[in-house]
Design an enzyme around this catalytic site. Sequence first.
Site, PDB file in Angstrom:
ATOM      1  N   ASP A  19       8.012   8.632 -27.621  1.00 24.10           N
ATOM      2  CA  ASP A  19       7.405   9.449 -28.662  1.00 24.10           C
ATOM      3  C   ASP A  19       6.418  10.438 -28.025  1.00 24.10           C
ATOM      4  OD1 ASP A  19       6.540  10.097 -31.428  1.00 24.10           O
ATOM      5  OD2 ASP A  19       4.684   9.111 -30.800  1.00 24.10           O
ATOM      6  N   ASP A  21       3.551  12.931 -30.035  1.00 22.12           N
ATOM      7  CA  ASP A  21       2.207  13.020 -30.613  1.00 22.12           C
ATOM      8  C   ASP A  21       1.659  11.617 -30.891  1.00 22.12           C
ATOM      9  OD1 ASP A  21      -0.113  14.071 -31.590  1.00 22.12           O
ATOM     10  OD2 ASP A  21       0.825  15.377 -33.064  1.00 22.12           O
ATOM     11  N   ASP A 215       3.387   5.074 -30.557  1.00 24.41           N
ATOM     12  CA  ASP A 215       2.066   4.655 -31.027  1.00 24.41           C
ATOM     13  C   ASP A 215       2.061   4.218 -32.487  1.00 24.41           C
ATOM     14  OD1 ASP A 215       0.578   7.161 -32.799  1.00 24.41           O
ATOM     15  OD2 ASP A 215       2.450   7.573 -31.753  1.00 24.41           O
TER      16      ASP A 215
END
Length: 275
Positions: A19, A21, A215
């Site tokens: 991932d 951002d 995240d």
Amino acid sequence: MMYEIEVGEGITIKSLLIDLDGTLYHGNRMIKGADLFISRLRSEQIPYAYVTNNASRTPESVAEHLIGMGIEAASHEVYTSALAAAQYVAQQSPGAHVYCIGETGLREALTGAGLQLVQNHPDYVVQGIDRQFTYETLAAAMRWIREGATFILTNPDLQLPSHDGLTPGAGTIGAAIEAASQVKPIVIGKPSSVLMNYALNRLNIRADEALVVGDNMLTDIAAGAAAGCKTALILSGVTTRANMDEHIRAVGVKPDLMFENLDELQEWMKEELKS
């Protein structure tokens, strides 16, 4: 030499789906250790891909954004929800007529897949983030969907971070179209498995050979689990120790691995590569 990572008896990871951002950067600021993490993957020849729900940017633009922060990247390493949406539609209906609600990344992905962008009587309404979205666009989307066009949503993110705080995401626009048309969209991006399967096919690996690094339990980890991948949660963004239990209950899965930051993930990889 290409290395493989052992994560358990009989379990070998051959590639990472990473991932962006919240995992490698926050907005325009690189997260500490992101550059070294990617450099290590390259030096150890561990295949990886950047997998993002962002449908507004082209792969070239995403790569430029990463490079601008000091993270090595090439456009062919970037897999977006726009690319996955375009491939999904093209596989279902080659050359289909599409009413596009989105920005440059989505429009280029659709035309690059041989689809035709139209304003009237489309076969599909494909929607991503569109910061020029209007009431007229909403009315048109409602009309075409109610007349039978298939509704495709690139990604369901309701909010996006910006330098001014949170802003509405593609999912917010999608919610308006769903409410108006009374039709639920086919979701391509995380937490759907469609984007992950697109990445797996591009890398030519099986789901059980991939480690999803992200995240956000609600998107990254949920999507990885839905696709059958192993998952690694990095506590650098949306999911924190404070909200982790709530997020786990919400998605009904737990990450296979968890690290406070990318430095911890690198140390774990270093030890695994020794074994």
